[in-house]
Write a protein that holds these residues in place. Structure first.
Motif, PDB file in Angstrom:
ATOM      1  N   LEU A   8       1.031  -1.124   0.231  1.00  0.00           N
ATOM      2  CA  LEU A   8      -0.109  -0.342   0.674  1.00  0.00           C
ATOM      3  C   LEU A   8       0.478   1.254  -0.066  1.00  0.00           C
ATOM      4  O   LEU A   8       0.638   2.277  -1.174  1.00  0.00           O
ATOM      5  CB  LEU A   8      -0.417  -0.116   1.002  1.00  0.00           C
ATOM      6  CG  LEU A   8      -1.875  -0.418   1.321  1.00  0.00           C
ATOM      7  CD1 LEU A   8      -2.965  -1.269   3.003  1.00  0.00           C
ATOM      8  CD2 LEU A   8      -3.251  -0.776  -0.455  1.00  0.00           C
ATOM      9  N   LYS A   9       1.774   1.001   1.144  1.00  0.00           N
ATOM     10  CA  LYS A   9       3.040   2.062   0.801  1.00  0.00           C
ATOM     11  C   LYS A   9       3.318   2.860  -0.753  1.00  0.00           C
ATOM     12  O   LYS A   9       3.864   4.060  -1.435  1.00  0.00           O
ATOM     13  CB  LYS A   9       4.103   2.030   1.564  1.00  0.00           C
ATOM     14  CG  LYS A   9       5.166   2.518   1.771  1.00  0.00           C
ATOM     15  CD  LYS A   9       4.846   4.785   1.836  1.00  0.00           C
ATOM     16  CE  LYS A   9       6.122   5.417   1.228  1.00  0.00           C
ATOM     17  NZ  LYS A   9       6.369   6.545   1.478  1.00  0.00           N
ATOM     18  N   VAL A  10       3.597   1.410  -1.942  1.00  0.00           N
ATOM     19  CA  VAL A  10       3.925   1.484  -2.745  1.00  0.00           C
ATOM     20  C   VAL A  10       3.044   2.168  -3.115  1.00  0.00           C
ATOM     21  O   VAL A  10       3.481   3.304  -4.162  1.00  0.00           O
ATOM     22  CB  VAL A  10       5.075  -0.017  -3.346  1.00  0.00           C
ATOM     23  CG1 VAL A  10       4.892   0.517  -4.886  1.00  0.00           C
ATOM     24  CG2 VAL A  10       5.839  -0.838  -2.214  1.00  0.00           C
ATOM     25  N   SER A  11       2.227   1.640  -3.304  1.00  0.00           N
ATOM     26  CA  SER A  11       0.686   2.194  -3.952  1.00  0.00           C
ATOM     27  C   SER A  11       0.594   3.722  -3.873  1.00  0.00           C
ATOM     28  O   SER A  11       0.427   4.801  -4.863  1.00  0.00           O
ATOM     29  CB  SER A  11      -0.403   1.792  -3.893  1.00  0.00           C
ATOM     30  OG  SER A  11      -1.034   2.526  -2.631  1.00  0.00           O
ATOM     31  N   ILE A  12       0.415   4.141  -2.861  1.00  0.00           N
ATOM     32  CA  ILE A  12       0.890   5.450  -2.445  1.00  0.00           C
ATOM     33  C   ILE A  12       1.821   6.317  -2.926  1.00  0.00           C
ATOM     34  O   ILE A  12       1.958   7.192  -3.419  1.00  0.00           O
ATOM     35  CB  ILE A  12       1.061   5.885  -0.427  1.00  0.00           C
ATOM     36  CG1 ILE A  12      -0.391   5.298  -0.517  1.00  0.00           C
ATOM     37  CG2 ILE A  12       1.098   7.163  -0.011  1.00  0.00           C
ATOM     38  CD1 ILE A  12      -0.646   4.691   0.969  1.00  0.00           C
TER      39      ILE A  12
ATOM     40  N   VAL B 171      10.018  -4.337  -1.366  1.00  0.00           N
ATOM     41  CA  VAL B 171       8.883  -3.346  -0.875  1.00  0.00           C
ATOM     42  C   VAL B 171       9.894  -1.809  -0.858  1.00  0.00           C
ATOM     43  O   VAL B 171      10.446  -0.665  -1.738  1.00  0.00           O
ATOM     44  CB  VAL B 171       7.889  -2.355   0.481  1.00  0.00           C
ATOM     45  CG1 VAL B 171       8.342  -1.263   0.471  1.00  0.00           C
ATOM     46  CG2 VAL B 171       7.166  -3.457  -0.313  1.00  0.00           C
ATOM     47  N   LYS B 172      10.866  -1.679  -0.714  1.00  0.00           N
ATOM     48  CA  LYS B 172      12.602  -1.450  -0.579  1.00  0.00           C
ATOM     49  C   LYS B 172      13.029  -1.446  -1.884  1.00  0.00           C
ATOM     50  O   LYS B 172      12.882   0.233  -1.775  1.00  0.00           O
ATOM     51  CB  LYS B 172      13.323  -2.099   0.352  1.00  0.00           C
ATOM     52  CG  LYS B 172      14.906  -0.677   0.753  1.00  0.00           C
ATOM     53  CD  LYS B 172      15.830  -1.506   1.572  1.00  0.00           C
ATOM     54  CE  LYS B 172      16.649  -0.869   1.725  1.00  0.00           C
ATOM     55  NZ  LYS B 172      17.774  -1.374   2.096  1.00  0.00           N
ATOM     56  N   VAL B 173      12.747  -1.472  -2.785  1.00  0.00           N
ATOM     57  CA  VAL B 173      13.500  -2.371  -3.903  1.00  0.00           C
ATOM     58  C   VAL B 173      11.977  -0.592  -4.844  1.00  0.00           C
ATOM     59  O   VAL B 173      12.921   0.253  -5.256  1.00  0.00           O
ATOM     60  CB  VAL B 173      13.439  -3.534  -4.663  1.00  0.00           C
ATOM     61  CG1 VAL B 173      13.158  -2.966  -6.238  1.00  0.00           C
ATOM     62  CG2 VAL B 173      14.030  -3.919  -4.046  1.00  0.00           C
ATOM     63  N   LEU B 174      11.143  -1.190  -4.688  1.00  0.00           N
ATOM     64  CA  LEU B 174      10.021  -0.356  -5.656  1.00  0.00           C
ATOM     65  C   LEU B 174      10.097   0.825  -5.159  1.00  0.00           C
ATOM     66  O   LEU B 174      10.173   1.827  -5.900  1.00  0.00           O
ATOM     67  CB  LEU B 174       8.495  -0.977  -5.658  1.00  0.00           C
ATOM     68  CG  LEU B 174       8.308  -2.654  -6.513  1.00  0.00           C
ATOM     69  CD1 LEU B 174       6.507  -3.042  -6.137  1.00  0.00           C
ATOM     70  CD2 LEU B 174       8.132  -2.192  -7.317  1.00  0.00           C
TER      71      LEU B 174
END
Length: 234
Positions: free
Chosen positions: A148-152, A207-210
């Motif tokens: 969700l953080k990535v999408s944000i 997540v860190k990569v994205l």
């Protein structure tokens, strides 16, 4: 051993760079005594994103066996999430103090903000009931917070890009923030590469990569706006 040291160094360099990126906007708002140049949609989405990342990173760092779900979460990852959330809150306090001009949070961002928090509440509640019936469920709601953080992160930059375009200016939007953000994304990605070269076989923190990749892509766009498209500042 040299590569291991480089992994640690690049991790803390990314922490410092990404952390410093927040102070550019904080300082600029203070100097101008205004938040008109900072899109408020960006701020409210930042708060949501770093709240999610803080929970995700805390779980990944402290919970036994969480590495299989979140990937490897290092101390610098955890400290960055906490620090980013704190500075975002301080920036939000500036909005309550300084003039905003025509700058307002859009209804679309408010709806997105509400839907994100509602989704998290539903997911956590659902997981609670699933765990009550099944001791070892096949999914973990906290891991969803990272994505969700990535999408944000993908969504949050768009209002600021449009705000700069609408004003035909990047005045009031800190370029220091962008330069440090790009550096943080680069060193975050480099740390993961070096970690693999050092022989680390832990699951990749996707997540860190994205987050690093998307941040750098939008940072390049902001640099083009600042240094090429809207160079003549008022």
């Amino acid at each position: 051993h040299v590569v291991d040291v480089m992994v640690d160094v690049t991790g803390w360099v990314y922490f410092v760079a990404w952390s410093l990126s927040f102070y550019g906007q904080l300082g600029l708002n203070f100097r101008l005594k205004s938040v008109e140049g900072m899109n408020l949609d960006f701020l409210i989405l930042n708060f949501t994103g770093f709240s999610f990342l803080s929970i995700y990173s805390t779980y990944g760092y402290f919970s036994p066996g969480a590495v299989e779900i979140t990937g490897l979460v290092l101390l610098n990852d955890l400290m960055f999430a906490y620090h980013a959330l704190l500075i975002t809150i301080l920036t939000g306090l500036q909005v309550l103090i300084y003039p905003r001009g025509p700058n307002r949070v859009s209804s679309i961002s408010l709806a997105y903000f509400a839907s994100m928090w509602l989704s998290v509440a539903v997911l956590l509640s659902l997981e609670y009931w699933i765990r009550a019936w099944t001791p070892e469920p096949r999914w973990d709601a906290v891991s969803v917070l990272g994505y969700l953080k990535v999408s944000i992160t993908v969504v949050k930059y768009i209002p600021q890009v449009y705000w700069n375009y609408k004003r035909q200016s990047t005045a009031g939007w800190s370029i220091f923030n962008i330069l440090m953000d790009f550096a943080g994304g680069f060193f975050s990605f480099l740390q993961l590469v070096l970690s693999r070269l050092a022989g680390d076989q832990s699951p990749t923190n996707v997540v860190k990569v994205l987050l690093g990749v998307f941040a750098m892509l939008f940072d390049v766009l902001f640099m083009v706006q600042h240094f090429v498209l809207y160079r003549k500042q008022p």
